[in-house]
Motif scaffolding. Structure first.
Motif, mmCIF file in Angstrom:
data_model
loop_
_atom_site.group_PDB
_atom_site.id
_atom_site.type_symbol
_atom_site.label_atom_id
_atom_site.label_comp_id
_atom_site.label_asym_id
_atom_site.label_seq_id
_atom_site.Cartn_x
_atom_site.Cartn_y
_atom_site.Cartn_z
ATOM 1 N N GLN A 96 0.880 -1.168 0.000
ATOM 2 C CA GLN A 96 0.223 0.138 -0.060
ATOM 3 C C GLN A 96 0.990 1.318 -0.037
ATOM 4 O O GLN A 96 0.370 2.370 -0.557
ATOM 5 C CB GLN A 96 -0.969 -0.090 1.061
ATOM 6 N N ALA A 97 1.928 1.359 0.581
ATOM 7 C CA ALA A 97 2.822 2.402 0.803
ATOM 8 C C ALA A 97 3.174 2.772 -0.655
ATOM 9 O O ALA A 97 3.364 4.220 -1.105
ATOM 10 C CB ALA A 97 4.161 2.151 1.478
ATOM 11 N N GLN A 147 -9.922 4.828 -0.273
ATOM 12 C CA GLN A 147 -10.036 5.134 -1.925
ATOM 13 C C GLN A 147 -8.783 4.916 -2.549
ATOM 14 O O GLN A 147 -8.971 4.727 -3.778
ATOM 15 C CB GLN A 147 -10.521 6.751 -1.908
ATOM 16 N N ARG A 148 -7.588 5.224 -1.851
ATOM 17 C CA ARG A 148 -6.303 5.176 -2.587
ATOM 18 C C ARG A 148 -6.109 3.590 -3.090
ATOM 19 O O ARG A 148 -5.837 3.333 -4.036
ATOM 20 C CB ARG A 148 -5.216 5.584 -1.813
ATOM 21 N N ASN A 149 -6.675 2.588 -2.206
ATOM 22 C CA ASN A 149 -6.649 1.217 -2.592
ATOM 23 C C ASN A 149 -7.282 0.712 -3.762
ATOM 24 O O ASN A 149 -6.766 0.177 -4.717
ATOM 25 C CB ASN A 149 -7.222 0.347 -1.259
ATOM 26 N N ILE A 150 -8.854 1.416 -3.636
ATOM 27 C CA ILE A 150 -9.623 1.371 -4.958
ATOM 28 C C ILE A 150 -8.796 1.631 -6.221
ATOM 29 O O ILE A 150 -9.002 1.332 -7.162
ATOM 30 C CB ILE A 150 -10.953 2.045 -4.642
ATOM 31 N N VAL A 151 -8.411 3.018 -6.248
ATOM 32 C CA VAL A 151 -7.810 3.425 -7.513
ATOM 33 C C VAL A 151 -6.558 2.721 -7.757
ATOM 34 O O VAL A 151 -6.597 2.559 -8.947
ATOM 35 C CB VAL A 151 -7.447 4.941 -6.999
ATOM 36 N N VAL A 193 -8.258 0.965 -10.996
ATOM 37 C CA VAL A 193 -7.965 2.162 -12.283
ATOM 38 C C VAL A 193 -6.562 1.710 -12.631
ATOM 39 O O VAL A 193 -6.544 1.670 -13.930
ATOM 40 C CB VAL A 193 -7.963 3.383 -11.544
ATOM 41 N N LEU A 194 -5.438 1.460 -11.749
ATOM 42 C CA LEU A 194 -4.210 1.234 -12.065
ATOM 43 C C LEU A 194 -3.783 -0.241 -12.670
ATOM 44 O O LEU A 194 -2.899 -0.535 -12.863
ATOM 45 C CB LEU A 194 -3.164 1.978 -11.153
ATOM 46 N N GLY A 195 -4.790 -0.999 -11.862
ATOM 47 C CA GLY A 195 -4.749 -2.611 -12.114
ATOM 48 C C GLY A 195 -3.360 -3.236 -11.192
ATOM 49 O O GLY A 195 -2.805 -4.109 -11.827
ATOM 50 N N LEU A 196 -3.128 -2.489 -10.206
ATOM 51 C CA LEU A 196 -2.216 -2.902 -9.103
ATOM 52 C C LEU A 196 -2.720 -4.219 -8.424
ATOM 53 O O LEU A 196 -3.684 -4.429 -8.110
ATOM 54 C CB LEU A 196 -1.485 -1.966 -8.082
ATOM 55 N N PRO A 197 -1.692 -5.088 -8.165
ATOM 56 C CA PRO A 197 -2.056 -6.435 -7.391
ATOM 57 C C PRO A 197 -2.749 -6.013 -6.124
ATOM 58 O O PRO A 197 -2.465 -5.032 -5.467
ATOM 59 C CB PRO A 197 -0.708 -7.091 -7.206
ATOM 60 N N LYS A 198 -3.762 -6.859 -5.571
ATOM 61 C CA LYS A 198 -4.350 -6.787 -4.197
ATOM 62 C C LYS A 198 -3.475 -6.749 -3.164
ATOM 63 O O LYS A 198 -2.745 -7.368 -3.061
ATOM 64 C CB LYS A 198 -5.533 -7.598 -4.122
ATOM 65 N N SER A 199 -3.687 -5.644 -2.344
ATOM 66 C CA SER A 199 -2.712 -5.527 -1.093
ATOM 67 C C SER A 199 -3.254 -6.224 0.098
ATOM 68 O O SER A 199 -2.224 -6.519 1.055
ATOM 69 C CB SER A 199 -2.518 -4.193 -0.739
ATOM 70 N N TYR A 200 -4.229 -6.844 0.020
ATOM 71 C CA TYR A 200 -4.622 -7.456 1.407
ATOM 72 C C TYR A 200 -5.891 -8.674 0.953
ATOM 73 O O TYR A 200 -6.313 -8.676 -0.252
ATOM 74 C CB TYR A 200 -5.379 -6.493 2.255
#
Lengths: 410, 391
Positions: free
Chosen positions: A271-272, B376-380, B384-391
């Motif tokens: 997340q960072a 909201q940043r996680n969702i974006v 939107v950016l297609g980054l892997p899930k963080s949790y």
């Protein structure tokens, strides 16, 4: 309301991206940045063959007569490709000639510019490095129906390849715009080596350079107004370039954090890292909203257009730098190397930040209208007339100029 | 690209504006939450009834359900005009913007005919029983339990941050119906009667002094199985539908509130002093005001772009997250600017009716309510950016 590129605008943008991906690869950019002029005849001709140099110039002078939204669409792709060379400065000069020049000037200069045969620049900044029109101090003497220029201009973009310079000089309370050929007697140029190799800057010295009175631009009109508008056109194209640059940094960073593995997983899963990427997106998209709105407003002749240009430049100036900072941070040591292309964009963001006035300059310009005026201008669309912009006396001549004393709106 | 309102949009705006001019009584103007009135609940119900009778309630709903089938752009205009006319808030806002559209999308015919028209008229007020003490950003971790007993569910548990619960007749309630299933797959969405036995509401007071939200306790509350919205154990799908509708409400109303606030601040900056002259002449203040102004203008532009893109794609998407992130953080910066300009005056409860003190404190909640900035940043990042899930 439709805040999106139309189909032809989208096609233009896509074709610009394709062409630049083929003709202006980053190794080419890197090589050109290390040359003296960052100019490449073949690349230049390719661009001009597309009609981009004449995109917003009138059709009767060899242009395409399109609007600034189309220009922004193409300029965004130029920024994404980090296109080196004199496009922006030649564009600004053409916009100035179109607005300040007589019919004869337009006929003489615009067609060769649109065709790519004439490169041109504006000699504006002086030691103060201020984009305020009132900061122009270089004055001229007149005799024998000639202007005689002696003095110095600084930070003149691409002066080494430009065959034509428009020199902005003071004439009492007014400004005069004097076309000077690169080969003129008494004119000498010296490079000002600078951080961004894709946009070369020069010191231009005038020692008794003469320009016939009849050649002066803006003689029959408003040189200040024309200059202000031309600088806004250049400023807008620059903002669009900056948006394209931000998009490249964002895309490149996203690719990287998806593939770079640490602790057994892609760093883009942390997340960072993710949150910085989200901020980069937000800044890039906000810069894009501000820029395309300003392009539309200037094209439409919207009374709030000048404010819109300053909103775009103030925002883009801060945002491109910050997107670059985050992009390099997320690349770690690799981002700090000479080998990685990020450095090209990072340096470009810095030169773009100050060109046509930095964020502080444009915020003061906004304050002149928003804080000192009686009515707060609003972007158009989904809003009512009662809050809409009304032209204030203070606003009429404050476009790119800022008084040294903010309480004095003269 | 054309940023002018098209003729339909213009007509819609003119018609609603004219209606508001004749229908918002002078004494209501500006008194947007009216909490100081003893009869404010009746007052707000009256207001919604008036909108309903004028045909202006639930404008986004399809015509067959009593709405107007308004486009997204018209909804944006609607919110903007309400704020501009200083109309009172809509007491039935959860029902109108969240519950109604979800019932339309997922409800049975019986549910539609039972609930929709009463949502429109304001006759029945709804709240949204989603968050719990241990299920906030991680909503799917919710633990309020519903155990089936023949034709009813018996509900036990607690909800929190429930706006309007103190007034609500009904609750769109998420409960866990299968404790063994993976957490997203054991949730059911119920339409629960707030007047049932076993429902207790405790108001929570916010740091700004408002008491808009509540804790709600359910002890052995019985809800008939006919009150399931969507399918049993598929309530997560219902919840997502509801949340998407919430985020599709892109906040053109707050935009007008921010505009008014900034205009008031600019006017104030001319009267308060800084270094022996009006603050509005101080170069640092000028920079900060210009920054607040340009950020607000960009909010409007971002909103209009998101509306364009939503109009074209049809379904609400993650655009809402970028907008929410932007305006919530922007408002906090702007309120800090206001405090800097006003100095100790900004903290006074009787300077400008306490609006600066209130706005500063209220803004603190902006980055938490309706999804924290972190979420909201996680969702974006993911959507939107297609980054892997963080949790």
């Amino acid at each position: 309301m439709d805040f999106d590129l139309s189909k032809p605008q989208r096609l233009l943008k896509d074709s610009a991206r394709d062409l630049l991906a083929r003709e202006c690869k980053l190794d080419r950019v890197r090589t050109l940045a290390e040359t003296d002029t960052a100019h490449d005849d073949k690349l230049w001709q390719t661009i001009c063959d597309q009609g981009w140099m004449g995109l917003v110039l009138p059709e009767e002078h060899g242009g395409l007569g399109l609007g600034l939204v189309e220009l922004a669409a193409v300029a965004e792709e130029m920024g994404r490709a980090c296109l080196p060379g004199p496009f922006l400065t030649t564009l600004t000069t053409a916009a100035l000639i179109e607005r300040a020049g007589s019919e004869a000037h337009r006929a003489k200069y615009l067609e060769p510019i649109a065709a790519g045969e004439l490169l041109a620049t504006v000699a504006f900044l002086e030691e103060s490095a201020s984009w305020d029109l009132d900061a122009v101090k270089l004055s001229t003497k007149r005799w024998d129906r000639n202007f005689h220029i002696s003095g110095r201009k600084l930070f003149v973009p691409d002066a080494d390849v430009a065959a034509l310079l428009i020199c902005v000089v003071r004439e009492g309370d007014n400004l005069a715009l004097l076309p000077v050929e690169r080969a003129a007697d008494g004119l000498s140029i010296k490079p000002m080596p600078t951080m961004d190799g894709t946009r070369k800057l020069y010191e231009v010295t005038f020692e008794g350079v003469t320009v016939p009175e009849a050649d002066a631009l803006g003689a029959d009109g408003d040189a200040r107004g024309a200059l202000r508008e031309a600088l806004e056109v250049g400023c807008l194209a620059l903002c669009a370039e900056m948006v394209g640059g931000m998009q490249w940094v964002l895309d490149t960073t996203i690719e990287y954090v998806k593939s770079r593995q640490q602790f057994g997983r892609a760093i883009g899963s942390f997340q960072a890292v993710q949150h910085q990427c989200a901020d980069m997106l937000l800044m890039t998209e906000s810069a894009r909203s501000a820029t395309y709105y300003a392009a539309w407003a200037v094209t439409e002749g919207d009374p709030a257009a000048s404010v819109a240009v300053s909103i775009a430049k103030a925002y883009c100036s801060d945002a491109y730098r910050e997107v670059g900072n985050r992009g390099i941070q997320l690349h770690g040591g690799l981002g700090f190397t000479w080998e990685h292309d990020l450095q090209l964009y990072y340096k470009r963001s810095k030169s773009s930040e100050t060109l046509f006035g930095d964020a502080t300059f444009h915020r003061e310009r906004i304050a002149r209208i928003v804080v000192d005026g009686d009515t707060v201008p609003r972007a158009r669309a989904a809003q009512s007339e009662d809050l809409a912009w009304q032209v204030q006396p203070v606003a009429t001549d404050s476009a790119i100029e800022v008084s040294a004393n903010p309480s004095d709106p003269s | 690209m054309d940023l002018n309102l098209n003729p339909n949009e213009q007509r819609f705006r003119d018609e609603f504006r004219a209606w508001l001019e004749t229908n918002v009584p002078e004494e209501w103007k500006g008194n947007t939450n009216a909490e100081d009135r003893e009869d404010y609940i009746e007052y707000l119900r009256d207001w919604q009834r008036k909108l309903y009778q004028g045909g202006w309630a639930g404008i986004s709903w399809p015509k067959e359900y009593g709405g107007r089938g308004a486009t997204l752009m018209e909804q944006a205009i609607f919110q903007e005009e309400l704020a501009r006319a200083r109309a009172p808030q809509l007491i039935g806002t959860i029902g109108l913007s969240l519950v109604g559209p979800t019932i339309i999308a997922m409800g049975t015919e019986e549910q539609k005919s039972r609930y929709l028209s009463k949502i429109l008229s304001g006759e029945e007020i709804w709240c949204q029983g989603f968050s719990e003490p241990n299920a906030g950003s991680d909503l799917a971790a919710l633990g309020t339990k519903a155990v089936r007993d023949g034709e009813v569910f018996i509900v036990n548990g607690q909800k929190i941050w429930t706006s309007f619960a103190q007034l609500a007749d009904w609750c769109l309630l998420l409960v866990r119906t299968d404790a063994e299933a993976p957490k997203h797959k054991g949730i059911t969405c119920l339409l629960a009667n707030m007047r049932s036995e076993g429902v207790a509401v405790r108001p929570l007071r916010q740091m700004s002094g408002d008491s808009g939200f509540n804790e709600v306790f359910f002890s052995n509350v019985s809800v008939p199985t006919t009150q399931v919205l969507g399918e049993i154990n598929r309530g997560w799908t219902t919840a997502i539908t509801a949340l998407m509708n919430e985020r599709a409400n892109l906040g053109t109303g707050v935009l007008v509130i921010f505009e008014r606030n900034l205009e008031a601040l600019i006017a104030r900056s001319r009267t308060v002093e800084r270094n022996g002259r009006p603050a509005s002449e101080d170069p640092i203040v000028r920079q900060k005001l210009a920054q607040a102004y340009l950020e607000l203008e960009i909010l409007r532009l971002n909103t209009n772009r998101a509306l364009t893109s939503l109009s074209k794609t049809g379904t609400p998407g993650p655009e809402g997250s970028t907008l929410k992130l932007y305006w919530s953080e922007m408002n906090q910066r702007t309120q800090q600017t206001a405090q800097e300009i006003l100095g100790p005056y900004g903290q006074l409860k009787d300077f400008d009716n306490g609006m600066w003190e209130y706005s500063y404190l209220r803004a603190r909640g902006n980055t938490i309510e309706a999804g924290t900035s972190e979420i909201q940043r996680n969702i974006v990042a993911e959507r939107v950016l297609g980054l892997p899930k963080s949790y």
